[in-house]
Design a protein around this motif. Structure first.
Motif, short mmCIF file in Angstrom:
data_model
loop_
_atom_site.label_atom_id
_atom_site.label_comp_id
_atom_site.label_asym_id
_atom_site.label_seq_id
_atom_site.Cartn_x
_atom_site.Cartn_y
_atom_site.Cartn_z
N TRP A 139 1.93 0.95 -10.67
CA TRP A 139 2.13 2.04 -9.71
C TRP A 139 2.90 3.14 -10.41
N TRP A 192 -2.16 4.37 -8.51
CA TRP A 192 -2.24 2.98 -8.97
C TRP A 192 -3.25 2.85 -10.10
N SER A 245 3.16 8.32 -1.51
CA SER A 245 2.34 7.31 -2.17
C SER A 245 2.27 7.54 -3.67
N LYS A 282 3.80 -7.87 -6.42
CA LYS A 282 2.69 -8.51 -5.72
C LYS A 282 3.15 -8.96 -4.35
N VAL A 327 5.25 -5.67 -2.65
CA VAL A 327 4.53 -4.40 -2.47
C VAL A 327 4.84 -3.83 -1.10
N SER A 328 4.84 -4.69 -0.08
CA SER A 328 5.09 -4.13 1.26
C SER A 328 6.56 -3.74 1.43
N LYS A 337 6.72 -0.37 -0.15
CA LYS A 337 6.02 0.60 0.70
C LYS A 337 6.87 0.99 1.90
N GLU A 389 -2.22 -0.74 -2.00
CA GLU A 389 -1.67 -2.10 -1.88
C GLU A 389 -2.53 -3.07 -2.67
N HIS A 390 -2.06 -3.42 -3.85
CA HIS A 390 -2.78 -4.35 -4.71
C HIS A 390 -1.83 -5.46 -5.12
N ASP A 391 -2.40 -6.57 -5.58
CA ASP A 391 -1.57 -7.58 -6.21
C ASP A 391 -1.60 -7.29 -7.70
#
Ligand SMILES: [Zn+2]
Length: 809
Positions: free
Chosen positions: A475, A540, A537, A523, A527-528, A531, A469-471
């Motif tokens: 991916w 990244w 997964s 971002k 992202v969530s 997810k 989980e990144h901004d």
């Protein structure tokens, strides 16, 4: 009445309990006892006997899953009213001993469509004609082919009744059949029967079925046949509960035209099928029906009589049925400890991780206990890793586990010694690991060390925990996973940038193959959202790992769906919705419209009869039949419409075609260039099946092995071989192309060991021929598949062959 869930189109679904008031007050307690009797193999005899003394038989009826078979659902208010108001001492005794559970409408979406359609045409010349399209959001009649894979929402709601919640001991699903055969079918079923299902289940189906036959004839209901036509070797419908120790049954009433009566002349009665060959007094049908009027009220009358009969048999045998359920639970667990296999192992590391996750969650939903290994161990010189999935067979639903985890062998049975084989009613293969393209293996004996290292799998099972989980950043979703395509389409929908890699990437010692997806620009909440919709997964990267990758655009997809109960097109819609793939449905009649342009990148022709697509009519041999629909639903593409398809390909479009529709592209093709000139050509392929059939080739629906052409855009993310579900309709031979055409065999049958699972006669004739061919014509692509890639939402191992087709350039 309990609300138990929602249909695919958002209608409420209900389960109704009918029993004595005393019993209804104790439902929670009975629920607990039912669960114990079904699942607890360690119950001491004394405790078991007192539970049996206390419990009631739970009899589940699911009505009208096929919505044009309206009788059972339409009879249900009358049945409920009668039972709720009865003063008949015998019926009251039955309601003391039995809790009758009814799903009054298995498929409420379809029933609404059918009833609306009936009312729309009532009083016109089309009164009683069939519903155009499928009577379900997606799959229509195929909803009873779904109980192994549980893809449809309504089916999942119903399966939960016996897999997770209520564990009834007896169930019946109620249907209708054609209008000119016997009036009513009751069990037992015809041969062949599933070889793994316990003999006790089959014996009980005789007891219930014969009682229904007897009770119907004493109530004056003629034309009841048993041990006829409907076999029971494939697990596809609700009665798949037979594989889970339930006495599962089916009844079928003769149909009327919707709700409109039919008059049947005696010479029109056709009693032909396994077990009966004419409408004469026989042991399978001691009281034939002589013809005359047949009305919806007749169906209701038969439905009521069979319901009373089922209640009576359940009531008379209350103790035995409850005991049988727990005995069978004990017996299956004991077999799991003493007979091979003792475990199925599904390694955590798979080519397609997302399908492995889906398998675990599906097995849980089916009522199977799934475990995982806590630490590495060696068994028989074989390494089993921590995290590998282990399915022990010493559990109550052992028969089901064996059925869906093993490969299938069709139970060949013959009418007479050395005579004709009883043909399969439906497909012959449903192995979950094979269909999903997963590796699994068996351990034949119980291993104590293994048992000690097992822990239950947390449900829902997922591998998303490592999701980076990144901004911002990149991916990368590997093309080997079906779910990566879902991530790609979902990201495109959310407006993120998606690229496809051109070459293999190596990262942390792993290879991420060409064709994988790089998603950038996500971002915060995006992202969530991404997810939350996934189970695996990605990797990244802070910097773009492949700057040569090509950007992906959402293809404009046209999906051709006829009005002729086009279930394969429905399954295609279902699959696309699951993967967030946008599409527009095109009806064959749309093509010929003057203003209609194919403003698409891809046009898909699922498995449909060529004559339905071109002429809007069914053809059998040389005879043409009109369909039972009003004329606005029987328009075909016509020659003019098909011209547009050929021009679409020539101008750079992509056509994907499978099953019966591939016949559209066989033979002489003509594109009109001007008033006086035509361009004529043949696509470089033919279907060999008519020839192969002369040599007795027969593949009714089996998993066949194909070798794939590697390094081709259509096989990105695939292994070098795959299993396809062939219904024996198309086997292609290519030829050297002329003019501006080209072709590549994408999937070819190997020379030996073609059959992976199921039944196939003369598989050796297939060697080197093609199951899938890519063709080029001028600037466009034509891909023909000799199998349905979205087949009943049940063979995910080949989905990528379709997804890649959507992304062809
Ligand atoms: Zn049916």
């Amino acid at each position: 009445m309990q609300e138990i869930g929602e249909s695919p189109m958002g209608k409420k679904m209900y389960l109704v309990f009918i029993s004595s008031p005393k019993n209804l007050d104790k439902l929670d307690r009975y629920k607990e006892i039912n669960r114990k009797l079904a699942l607890d193999w360690k119950l001491r005899d004394s405790e078991r006997d007192s539970l049996i003394a206390e419990d009631r038989v739970f009899l589940l009826a699911t009505l009208s899953m096929h919505s044009n078979e309206v009788g059972p659902t339409q009879a249900s208010p009358q049945i409920a009213y009668t039972l709720a108001n009865t003063t008949d001492p015998e019926m009251l005794r039955c309601l003391d001993n039995v809790v009758f559970m009814v799903v009054p409408n298995h498929n409420p979406d379809g029933m609404k469509m059918v009833v609306d359609n009936y009312n729309k045409y009532k009083g016109t010349i089309y009164e009683g004609s069939n519903l155009p399209g499928v009577y379900h959001k997606y799959v229509g009649h195929d909803n009873n082919r779904d109980f192994v894979t549980l893809t449809q929402k309504d089916n999942r709601v119903i399966a939960a009744i016996y897999n997770q919640d209520w564990f009834p001991q007896v169930m019946v699903e109620k249907h209708q059949m054609g209008s000119t055969g016997v009036r009513y079918f009751v069990p037992p079923m015809s041969d062949p029967i599933a070889q793994g299902v316990d003999e006790g289940i089959w014996n009980w189906s005789w007891v219930f079925g014969s009682a229904m036959a007897k009770d119907l004839s004493s109530a004056g209901c003629a034309g009841v046949a048993q041990h006829y036509l409907f076999d029971d070797y494939w697990p596809g419908s609700t009665a798949t509960a037979e594989w889970k120790n339930m006495v599962g049954m089916l009844t079928e009433a003769a149909s009327v035209n919707g709700a409109t009566p039919v008059y049947i002349e005696k010479n029109e009665i056709k009693v032909i099928g396994k077990g009966l060959s004419e409408n004469k007094k026989s042991i399978n049908m001691p009281l034939p029906w002589e013809g005359g009027w047949w009305r919806l009220s007749d169906i209701v009358r038969y439905e009521m009589q069979t319901t009373w009969s089922l209640l009576r048999t359940a009531s008379d045998n209350r103790e035995q049925l409850l005991k049988f359920r727990n005995n069978l639970c004990r017996k299956e667990v004991a077999k799991g400890k003493t007979q091979a296999p003792a475990y199925f192992v599904v390694p955590l590391q798979q080519h397609d991780q997302s399908e492995m996750v889906a398998l675990v969650n599906l097995l849980h939903e089916q009522g199977v206990s799934v475990a995982r290994l806590k630490e590495d161990m060696v068994w028989n010189e074989k390494m089993i890793r921590a995290g590998d999935i282990i399915i022990p067979l010493a559990q109550p639903f052992r028969t089901f586990i064996k059925e869906v985890m093993e490969t299938q062998t069709y139970p060949e049975r013959y009418y007479t010694p050395g005579g004709e084989m009883i043909k399969p009613y439906d497909i012959t293969s449903w192995s979950l690991p094979l269909n999903k393209g997963l590796i699994s293996f068996e351990i034949p004996v119980v291993v104590d060390e293994l048992d000690k290292k097992l822990e239950p799998v947390a449900i829902p099972f997922t591998l998303i925990n490592e999701f980076p989980e990144h901004d911002n950043g990149y991916w990368v979703f590997s093309a080997t996973n079906n779910e990566s395509y879902k991530a790609a389409f979902k990201s495109l929908y959310m407006g993120l940038s998606v690229n496809r890699t051109k070459a293999d990437l190596t990262f942390k010692g792993k290879t991420i193959p060409a064709g994988s997806f790089i998603i950038a620009g996500a971002k915060g909440k995006m992202v969530s959202v991404l997810k939350d919709s996934l189970t695996i997964s990605p990797e990244w990267f802070a910097e773009n790992p492949d700057t040569s990758s090509t950007p992906l655009l959402v293809p404009r997809i046209g999906l051709v769906e006829s009005w002729f109960s086009d279930m394969d097109a429905g399954w295609t819609r279902f699959l696309f919705d699951q993967y967030h793939i946008p599409f527009t449905v095109i009806r064959p009649g749309d093509f010929a419209k003057k203003t209609f342009e194919l403003n698409f990148d891809v046009v898909i022709f699922p498995d449909e009869d060529k004559n339905v697509l071109i002429e809007g009519k069914k053809k059998k041999g040389e005879e043409v039949y009109t369909a039972d629909y009003p004329p606005e639903f029987t328009k075909g593409m016509g020659k003019e419409g098909f011209q547009k398809v050929l021009k679409f390909i020539k101008n750079g479009g992509t056509v994907l075609s499978w099953g019966g529709s591939t016949a559209l592209f066989e033979g002489l093709m003509t594109i009109k260039i001007s008033e006086t000139e035509n361009e004529e050509f043949r696509f470089p392929f033919t279907n060999l099946v008519p020839e192969l059939k002369k040599s007795k080739f027969n593949c009714p629906g089996s998993l066949l092995k194909v070798d794939l052409l590697t390094n081709h855009p259509l096989t990105l993310g695939m292994k070098a071989e795959a299993g396809i579900m062939s219904e024996g309709g198309q086997v292609f031979q290519t030829s050297v192309p002329s003019f501006d055409m080209d072709r590549r065999v994408i999937a070819r049958y190997p020379e030996t060991k073609v059959l992976l699972s199921g039944y196939c006669q003369k598989e050796e004739l297939l060697g080197n021929y093609a199951a899938m061919v890519w063709m080029r014509k001028t600037k466009g692509n034509l891909v023909v598949y000799g199998f349905s890639p979205p087949f009943r939402g049940s063979v995910p191992g080949v989905y990528k062959l379709l997804f890649n087709g959507l992304l062809l350039k």
